[in-house]
Motif scaffolding. Structure first.
Motif, short mmCIF file in Angstrom:
data_model
loop_
_atom_site.label_atom_id
_atom_site.label_comp_id
_atom_site.label_asym_id
_atom_site.label_seq_id
_atom_site.Cartn_x
_atom_site.Cartn_y
_atom_site.Cartn_z
N MET A 285 55.61 40.45 83.64
CA MET A 285 55.57 39.08 83.13
C MET A 285 55.88 39.02 81.64
O MET A 285 56.55 38.10 81.16
N LYS A 286 55.40 40.01 80.89
CA LYS A 286 55.68 40.04 79.45
C LYS A 286 57.18 40.21 79.21
O LYS A 286 57.76 39.56 78.33
N SER A 287 57.82 41.08 80.00
CA SER A 287 59.26 41.29 79.87
C SER A 287 60.04 40.03 80.23
O SER A 287 61.04 39.71 79.59
N PHE A 288 59.55 39.30 81.24
CA PHE A 288 60.25 38.09 81.66
C PHE A 288 60.10 36.98 80.61
O PHE A 288 61.07 36.32 80.24
N LYS A 289 58.88 36.80 80.13
CA LYS A 289 58.64 35.74 79.15
C LYS A 289 59.40 35.99 77.85
O LYS A 289 59.85 35.05 77.20
N SER A 290 59.54 37.26 77.47
CA SER A 290 60.26 37.59 76.24
C SER A 290 61.76 37.68 76.46
O SER A 290 62.50 38.01 75.54
N LYS A 291 62.21 37.44 77.70
CA LYS A 291 63.61 37.42 78.09
C LYS A 291 64.28 38.79 77.99
O LYS A 291 65.50 38.89 77.84
N ARG A 292 63.46 39.85 78.08
CA ARG A 292 64.05 41.18 78.15
C ARG A 292 64.66 41.42 79.53
O ARG A 292 65.50 42.31 79.69
N ILE A 293 64.19 40.67 80.54
CA ILE A 293 64.85 40.68 81.84
C ILE A 293 65.36 39.28 82.13
O ILE A 293 64.75 38.29 81.74
N LYS A 294 66.50 39.22 82.80
CA LYS A 294 67.17 37.94 83.02
C LYS A 294 66.58 37.18 84.20
O LYS A 294 66.46 35.96 84.15
N VAL A 295 66.23 37.90 85.27
CA VAL A 295 65.66 37.24 86.44
C VAL A 295 64.41 37.96 86.91
O VAL A 295 64.30 39.19 86.84
#
Length: 549
Positions: A285-295
Motif C-alpha cells: 500500500m505504501k508503494s501504491f500510494k507513493s506511486k512507485r507502482i503504477k497499478v
C-alpha cells in the motif's frame, strides 16, 4: 450551503479545512454536520464510498469534545486496519489547531504493547477495528465507560466481514446514554437489527443510495477474448502514461498470476490479497500510494478499506455479477472531486452483464477500442520527439563535449541519425512491433473455409514424454487453438514448444505438456476464474475423446 463556514463549525476547524483546501462540502457533509453539531442524537448516514463520510462525522465529533476532560469520549469502529489508520489520520488533520486533542488508533497486525502504552496517555478519541478492541477490553487496557459517542463507520462492511458478535460485545461495554452514529453504504437487515437494538429514534440522512455511481466516473468496456485480457491490460498501461489504477480480480490466485506476469514483462504492478502478512500489505500500500507502482491488483475483499484519492482507473478483470460490487469497485476512483475511469474487460458473453449494469445503475458504458502495439509505439515515438523538441538547451555544454559528439557522428546524415535514435527508443518499449488487433465485434465472425480436419488435427509432438490435460474451455468461448495455446503458456509460464497437440472441442479442450512441466501446469490454474466461472485444468483420466493416437 456552499461552504463550510455556513455549517456552524468553530474557527479552529474552519482554519484546518482551509489548510487542507476543503472548499465546498459534499452532500453528506451538508446534511449531516448541522444535525450532528446541534446536540446529542442517534444518527444514520447512508452514503456510498468516497462521498466524504469521514469529515461528515469527524468534524462534529471533534466539535463536541471537552478538551479539559481527560477521559475517552468518542469511539469510532472501522472494518479494516487501513480504514482505521486513514480515519485517525483524517481526524488528526482536522484537529490541527486543536493541539490538546489526542486521537489513538488501535488495530490488528501491529504490536499490541505499543497500543496499550498509547492508551495509558490521555486519549479523547479511539479509532479501532473490532477484533483488536475486543483484545484490549479483555486485557482491561481500554475504558469505554465514559464514551459519549460511538461511530460505526462502513457498518455494512463490518457485518459482511463477520463482526456482528464483536460489535454486540463492544457496545455492551459502552454507556446506555450515548449517541450512536451509523454510516453505511447500504441498509441490509443486519444493519436494521443494530438500529433497532442500540438506537432510539435515529435521524436518517440518505445520499447516493441505491448504488448510485459517482457522476465523475467515465464508464467503459473493452470487448475482447478471454485469452487477451492480460495483453489488454498491458496496452492500457502503455497508453495511459499517467495511470494510477486498481485492477480487480475474483481470486487471490488471479491477482498473484497477473502481477507476476506484468512484472516479468516490465510493467509496474503489485498484488494485494489475503495471503499477505500485515507488514507486506503495508509495504504494498505504501508503494501504491507513493506511486512507485503504477497499478494495484486486488480482490474485492483485500481492497476493503483502501482510500486513495488520486486513483485514475479502476479495471474490472472480470465484470462482477452484483451491481453493488461494481459500484464499490468504481468508487475507488474519482474521489475528492476528481475524474476517473471504470473499465470492464468484457467478452461477448458479458454483453448481457454490461446491459444489466447500465440499466440497474442508470449509467452509460461506452465501448473502448484498445490500440495495437504499433499504434502505441507510434504515439510514444511522437511524444518522445515532442519532448526532445521542447527540451531546453543546456548552457553548460562544453566545447570539448560538443567536439566529442560531433566526431562520434561524423559520416552519419540526418535521416540515418533519426532512424538510429527512433530504433533505440523502440527497443526501450515494452510492447512489440506487432499490429494485431485484439478488439472483437459484438457478433460472432463466420468461420472461413480453411484446412481440412485432418490437417488441423495433425499431431504436434513435444520433446520427451508428455502428459495429457483437460481444460474446461472450448470453441463455445470464442477461442481458437492459437489463442488457447497463448493463454496456457502465459498462465503456466511455459514456452510454446513445451505444449503439444491441442484438441479443441465445443465445451472443453485437451492438450499435451512435457512431463517435466506437468506439475507446474496442474498448480498454475488453481483458483482461476474465466468469465465468471471457475477454471478447471487437470490431468486427463481418459474420459475425453481423442482424435489422434
Amino acid at each position: 450551503m456552499s461552504n463550510f463556514s455556513q455549517l456552524g463549525l468553530s474557527s479552529s476547524l474552519l482554519d484546518a479545512l482551509q489548510d487542507l483546501d476543503f472548499k465546498t462540502p459534499s452532500e453528506i457533509q451538508r446534511k449531516a454536520i448541522p444535525i450532528l453539531t446541534d446536540g446529542p442524537c442517534d444518527f444514520i448516514g447512508l452514503a456510498q464510498t468516497g462521498t466524504g463520510k469521514t469529515a461528515a462525522f469527524g468534524l462534529p465529533l471533534l466539535e463536541s469534545l471537552d478538551i479539559e476532560n481527560p477521559s475517552t469520549q468518542a469511539l469510532i469502529l472501522s472494518p479494516t486496519r487501513e480504514l482505521a489508520q486513514q480515519t485517525a489520520k483524517g481526524l488528526q488533520s482536522f484537529a490541527k489547531f486543536l493541539p490538546k486533542i489526542r486521537i489513538q488508533a488501535v488495530y490488528g497486525g501491529a504490536a499490541i504493547t505499543e497500543q496499550i502504552r498509547g492508551l495509558k496517555k490521555e486519549t479523547h478519541v479511539i479509532v479501532a477495528t473490532p477484533g483488536r478492541l475486543i483484545d484490549l477490553i479483555k486485557r482491561k487496557s481500554v475504558k469505554l465507560n465514559n464514551i459519549e459517542k460511538v461511530v460505526l463507520d462502513e457498518a455494512d462492511e463490518m457485518l459482511n466481514m463477520g463482526f456482528k458478535e464483536d460489535l454486540n460485545k463492544i457496545l455492551a461495554f459502552t454507556p446506555q446514554e450515548k449517541s450512536t452514529w451509523l454510516f453505511s453504504a447500504t441498509m441490509p437487515p443486519a444493519i436494521k437489527s443494530i438500529v433497532h437494538e442500540y438506537m432510539q429514534d435515529p435521524v436518517e440522512v440518505s445520499v447516493n443510495t441505491g448504488n448510485v455511481v459517482n457522476e465523475n466516473i467515465e464508464h467503459r468496456y473493452a470487448l475482447i477474448k478471454a485469452s487477451d485480457k492480460t495483453e489488454a491490460i498491458k496496452r492500457i498501461m502503455d497508453t495511459e502514461e499517467e495511470m494510477h489504477g486498481i485492477i480487480f480480480c475474483r481470486t487471490k490466485r488471479e491477482t498473484k498470476a497477473l502481477a507476476e506476469t506484468l512484472n516479468n514483462d516490465g510493467y509496474s504492478a503489485d498484488a494485494l490479497h489475503g495471503d499477505l502478512t500485515q507488514r507486506n500489505r503495508d509495504t504494498v500500500m505504501k508503494s501504491f500510494k507513493s506511486k512507485r507502482i503504477k497499478v494495484l491488483i486486488a480482490t474485492d475483499v483485500a481492497a476493503r478499506g483502501i482510500d486513495v484519492n488520486d486513483v485514475t482507473h479502476v479495471i474490472h478483470h472480470t465484470l462482477p455479477d452484483d451491481n453493488e460490487f461494481y459500484t464499490h469497485r468504481s468508487g475507488r476512483t474519482a474521489r475528492a472531486g476528481k475524474k476517473g475511469v471504470s473499465l470492464g474487460l468484457a467478452t461477448r458473453n458479458d454483453l448481457k452483464k454490461v446491459k444489466f449494469l447500465e440499466k440497474a445503475l442508470k449509467i452509460r458504458m461506452e465501448k473502448q477500442l484498445l490500440p495495437t502495439p504499433l499504434e502505441i509505439q507510434s504515439n510514444r515515438v511522437t511524444q518522445w520527439a515532442k519532448d526532445i523538441v521542447n527540451t531546453e538547451i543546456a548552457r553548460d555544454i562544453s566545447d570539448e563535449q560538443w567536439q566529442q559528439v560531433q566526431e562520434a557522428f561524423v559520416g552519419i546524415d540526418k535521416n540515418e541519425l533519426l532512424s538510429r535514435l527512433i530504433s533505440k527508443e523502440l527497443k526501450s518499449m515494452n510492447s512489440v512491433a506487432s499490429n494485431e488487433d485484439i478488439n472483437i465485434s459484438e457478433k460472432k465472425e463466420t468461420k472461413k473455409p480453411g484446412k481440412s480436419t485432418k490437417e488441423r488435427e495433425k499431431v504436434k509432438k513435444v520433446n520427451g514424454a508428455s502428459e495429457r490435460f483437460f481444460i474446461n474451455v472450448g470453441s463455445i468461448d470464442n477461442v481458437n487453438k492459437r489463442e488457447l495455446l497463448q493463454f496456457i503458456c502465459e498462465q503456466a509460464r511455459l514456452k510454446t514448444e513445451s505444449i503439444g497437440n491441442i484438441s479443441l472441442q465445443k465445451k472443453c479442450a485437451y492438450f499435451d505438456v512435457e512431463k517435466k512441466y506437468a506439475k507446474a501446469v496442474a498448480n498454475k490454474f488453481k483458483g482461476i476464474s474465466l468469465d465468471g466461472r471457475q477454471l478447471r485444468v487437470n490431468r486427463d483420466d481418459g474420459g475425453g475423446r481423442r482424435r489422434y493416437n
